[in-house]
Design a protein around this motif. Structure first.
Motif, PDB file in Angstrom:
ATOM      1  N   ASN A 174       0.866  -1.176   0.000  1.00  0.00           N
ATOM      2  CA  ASN A 174       0.000   0.000   0.000  1.00  0.00           C
ATOM      3  C   ASN A 174       0.904   1.228   0.000  1.00  0.00           C
ATOM      4  OD1 ASN A 174      -1.790   2.068   0.508  1.00  0.00           O
ATOM      5  ND2 ASN A 174      -2.956   0.917   2.044  1.00  0.00           N
ATOM      6  N   GLU A 175       1.214   1.698  -1.193  1.00  0.00           N
ATOM      7  CA  GLU A 175       2.174   2.798  -1.347  1.00  0.00           C
ATOM      8  C   GLU A 175       1.714   4.076  -0.644  1.00  0.00           C
ATOM      9  OE1 GLU A 175       5.176   2.658  -2.688  1.00  0.00           O
ATOM     10  OE2 GLU A 175       4.987   0.572  -3.301  1.00  0.00           O
ATOM     11  N   SER A 176       0.420   4.357  -0.667  1.00  0.00           N
ATOM     12  CA  SER A 176      -0.061   5.586  -0.028  1.00  0.00           C
ATOM     13  C   SER A 176       0.127   5.533   1.486  1.00  0.00           C
ATOM     14  CB  SER A 176      -1.522   5.846  -0.382  1.00  0.00           C
ATOM     15  OG  SER A 176      -2.346   4.817   0.113  1.00  0.00           O
ATOM     16  N   LYS A 177      -0.094   4.349   2.079  1.00  0.00           N
ATOM     17  CA  LYS A 177       0.099   4.208   3.517  1.00  0.00           C
ATOM     18  C   LYS A 177       1.581   4.344   3.872  1.00  0.00           C
ATOM     19  CE  LYS A 177      -1.069   1.434   7.512  1.00  0.00           C
ATOM     20  NZ  LYS A 177      -1.832   0.317   8.024  1.00  0.00           N
ATOM     21  N   VAL A 178       2.437   3.757   3.058  1.00  0.00           N
ATOM     22  CA  VAL A 178       3.874   3.854   3.285  1.00  0.00           C
ATOM     23  C   VAL A 178       4.308   5.315   3.234  1.00  0.00           C
ATOM     24  CG1 VAL A 178       6.150   3.276   2.340  1.00  0.00           C
ATOM     25  CG2 VAL A 178       4.391   1.520   2.471  1.00  0.00           C
ATOM     26  N   GLU A 179       3.840   6.043   2.245  1.00  0.00           N
ATOM     27  CA  GLU A 179       4.211   7.456   2.114  1.00  0.00           C
ATOM     28  C   GLU A 179       3.700   8.285   3.285  1.00  0.00           C
ATOM     29  OE1 GLU A 179       6.349   8.928   0.054  1.00  0.00           O
ATOM     30  OE2 GLU A 179       6.727   6.880  -0.648  1.00  0.00           O
ATOM     31  N   SER A 180       2.459   8.009   3.738  1.00  0.00           N
ATOM     32  CA  SER A 180       1.929   8.780   4.864  1.00  0.00           C
ATOM     33  C   SER A 180       2.711   8.491   6.150  1.00  0.00           C
ATOM     34  CB  SER A 180       0.436   8.523   5.059  1.00  0.00           C
ATOM     35  OG  SER A 180       0.207   7.193   5.471  1.00  0.00           O
ATOM     36  N   LEU A 181       3.129   7.235   6.333  1.00  0.00           N
ATOM     37  CA  LEU A 181       3.942   6.890   7.507  1.00  0.00           C
ATOM     38  C   LEU A 181       5.321   7.553   7.434  1.00  0.00           C
ATOM     39  CD1 LEU A 181       3.042   3.125   8.018  1.00  0.00           C
ATOM     40  CD2 LEU A 181       2.503   5.023   9.543  1.00  0.00           C
ATOM     41  N   LYS A 182       5.927   7.557   6.245  1.00  0.00           N
ATOM     42  CA  LYS A 182       7.221   8.220   6.090  1.00  0.00           C
ATOM     43  C   LYS A 182       7.113   9.709   6.423  1.00  0.00           C
ATOM     44  CE  LYS A 182       9.416   5.343   2.547  1.00  0.00           C
ATOM     45  NZ  LYS A 182       9.935   5.339   1.156  1.00  0.00           N
ATOM     46  N   LYS A 183       6.045  10.316   5.947  1.00  0.00           N
ATOM     47  CA  LYS A 183       5.849  11.749   6.193  1.00  0.00           C
ATOM     48  C   LYS A 183       5.661  12.014   7.689  1.00  0.00           C
ATOM     49  CE  LYS A 183       2.923  15.650   5.012  1.00  0.00           C
ATOM     50  NZ  LYS A 183       1.656  16.075   4.465  1.00  0.00           N
ATOM     51  N   ALA A 184       4.835  11.174   8.354  1.00  0.00           N
ATOM     52  CA  ALA A 184       4.580  11.358   9.783  1.00  0.00           C
ATOM     53  C   ALA A 184       5.857  11.168  10.607  1.00  0.00           C
ATOM     54  CB  ALA A 184       3.501  10.382  10.248  1.00  0.00           C
ATOM     55  N   ILE A 185       6.679  10.197  10.219  1.00  0.00           N
ATOM     56  CA  ILE A 185       7.942   9.982  10.922  1.00  0.00           C
ATOM     57  C   ILE A 185       8.877  11.175  10.700  1.00  0.00           C
ATOM     58  CG2 ILE A 185      10.034   8.549  10.984  1.00  0.00           C
ATOM     59  CD1 ILE A 185       8.160   6.141  10.354  1.00  0.00           C
ATOM     60  N   ALA A 186       8.945  11.633   9.459  1.00  0.00           N
ATOM     61  CA  ALA A 186       9.841  12.743   9.125  1.00  0.00           C
ATOM     62  C   ALA A 186       9.466  14.031   9.847  1.00  0.00           C
ATOM     63  CB  ALA A 186       9.844  12.967   7.613  1.00  0.00           C
ATOM     64  N   ASP A 187       8.165  14.317   9.969  1.00  0.00           N
ATOM     65  CA  ASP A 187       7.781  15.582  10.618  1.00  0.00           C
ATOM     66  C   ASP A 187       7.555  15.439  12.121  1.00  0.00           C
ATOM     67  OD1 ASP A 187       5.174  14.580  11.019  1.00  0.00           O
ATOM     68  OD2 ASP A 187       4.349  15.630   9.279  1.00  0.00           O
ATOM     69  N   GLY A 188       7.763  14.213  12.658  1.00  0.00           N
ATOM     70  CA  GLY A 188       7.688  14.005  14.097  1.00  0.00           C
ATOM     71  C   GLY A 188       6.293  13.813  14.650  1.00  0.00           C
ATOM     72  N   SER A 189       5.292  13.668  13.793  1.00  0.00           N
ATOM     73  CA  SER A 189       3.919  13.512  14.282  1.00  0.00           C
ATOM     74  C   SER A 189       3.517  12.053  14.505  1.00  0.00           C
ATOM     75  CB  SER A 189       2.935  14.171  13.303  1.00  0.00           C
ATOM     76  OG  SER A 189       2.980  13.518  12.052  1.00  0.00           O
ATOM     77  N   TYR A 190       4.373  11.101  14.150  1.00  0.00           N
ATOM     78  CA  TYR A 190       4.051   9.683  14.337  1.00  0.00           C
ATOM     79  C   TYR A 190       4.182   9.334  15.813  1.00  0.00           C
ATOM     80  CZ  TYR A 190       4.058   4.623  13.771  1.00  0.00           C
ATOM     81  OH  TYR A 190       3.760   3.288  13.870  1.00  0.00           O
ATOM     82  N   GLN A 191       3.134   8.785  16.388  1.00  0.00           N
ATOM     83  CA  GLN A 191       3.108   8.424  17.804  1.00  0.00           C
ATOM     84  C   GLN A 191       3.090   6.901  17.944  1.00  0.00           C
ATOM     85  OE1 GLN A 191       3.194  10.675  20.405  1.00  0.00           O
ATOM     86  NE2 GLN A 191       3.539  12.164  18.764  1.00  0.00           N
ATOM     87  N   VAL A 192       3.950   6.378  18.795  1.00  0.00           N
ATOM     88  CA  VAL A 192       4.011   4.943  19.053  1.00  0.00           C
ATOM     89  C   VAL A 192       3.254   4.651  20.338  1.00  0.00           C
ATOM     90  CG1 VAL A 192       5.528   2.990  19.544  1.00  0.00           C
ATOM     91  CG2 VAL A 192       6.244   4.746  17.920  1.00  0.00           C
ATOM     92  N   ASP A 193       2.317   3.713  20.269  1.00  0.00           N
ATOM     93  CA  ASP A 193       1.591   3.266  21.451  1.00  0.00           C
ATOM     94  C   ASP A 193       2.441   2.162  22.097  1.00  0.00           C
ATOM     95  OD1 ASP A 193      -0.089   2.226  23.375  1.00  0.00           O
ATOM     96  OD2 ASP A 193      -1.809   1.981  22.027  1.00  0.00           O
ATOM     97  N   ALA A 194       3.156   2.518  23.162  1.00  0.00           N
ATOM     98  CA  ALA A 194       4.100   1.599  23.792  1.00  0.00           C
ATOM     99  C   ALA A 194       3.418   0.331  24.306  1.00  0.00           C
ATOM    100  CB  ALA A 194       4.835   2.302  24.924  1.00  0.00           C
ATOM    101  N   ASN A 195       2.212   0.459  24.862  1.00  0.00           N
ATOM    102  CA  ASN A 195       1.506  -0.719  25.373  1.00  0.00           C
ATOM    103  C   ASN A 195       1.139  -1.677  24.243  1.00  0.00           C
ATOM    104  OD1 ASN A 195       1.588   0.064  28.074  1.00  0.00           O
ATOM    105  ND2 ASN A 195      -0.277   1.305  27.866  1.00  0.00           N
ATOM    106  N   LYS A 196       0.644  -1.129  23.139  1.00  0.00           N
ATOM    107  CA  LYS A 196       0.269  -1.957  21.991  1.00  0.00           C
ATOM    108  C   LYS A 196       1.508  -2.626  21.401  1.00  0.00           C
ATOM    109  CE  LYS A 196      -2.075  -1.737  17.528  1.00  0.00           C
ATOM    110  NZ  LYS A 196      -2.723  -0.862  16.536  1.00  0.00           N
ATOM    111  N   LEU A 197       2.601  -1.880  21.307  1.00  0.00           N
ATOM    112  CA  LEU A 197       3.850  -2.432  20.792  1.00  0.00           C
ATOM    113  C   LEU A 197       4.339  -3.580  21.673  1.00  0.00           C
ATOM    114  CD1 LEU A 197       6.259  -2.366  18.843  1.00  0.00           C
ATOM    115  CD2 LEU A 197       7.275  -0.632  20.326  1.00  0.00           C
TER     116      LEU A 197
END
Length: 104
Positions: A69-92
């Motif tokens: 899913n290229e669009s999902k990959v791109e959105s995740l890359k963008k979120a990681i790059a701009d610092g808005s990606y949040q990791v749910d530590a409990n879920k991980l």
């Protein structure tokens, strides 16, 4: 993978004796060129288990490539790059624990 090793040592001995006989014949006949011994199939067998067959099928599928899913990959890359990606530590942690239990 299952391999039938019945009579393996006696077959090796037979091949060694055949090679020795062939080499002696070459020396006695004056034939200095080496000839390779002829190998005769003597009923050796290899049995491929269903697990090995499944592994081969999976390798083939992976070689074909999996849909991405290229669009999902791109959105995740963008979120990681701009610092808005949040990791749910409990879920991980829960997912890591579940994966670990599958391995044992």
């Amino acid at each position: 993978m299952a391999i039938n090793l019945t009579n393996l040592n006696s077959r090796s001995l037979q091949l060694d004796q055949a090679r020795s006989t062939q080499q002696k014949a070459n020396v006695n006949s004056g034939n200095s060129a080496q000839t390779s011994p002829r190998r005769v199939a003597q009923g050796d067998s290899v049995n491929i288990t269903s697990q090995a067959k499944n592994l081969t099928a999976m390798e083939h599928d992976l070689a074909q490539g999996t849909p991405v899913n290229e669009s999902k990959v791109e959105s995740l890359k963008k979120a990681i790059a701009d610092g808005s990606y949040q990791v749910d530590a409990n879920k991980l942690a829960k997912n890591m624990s579940n994966f670990e239990s599958l391995l044992s």
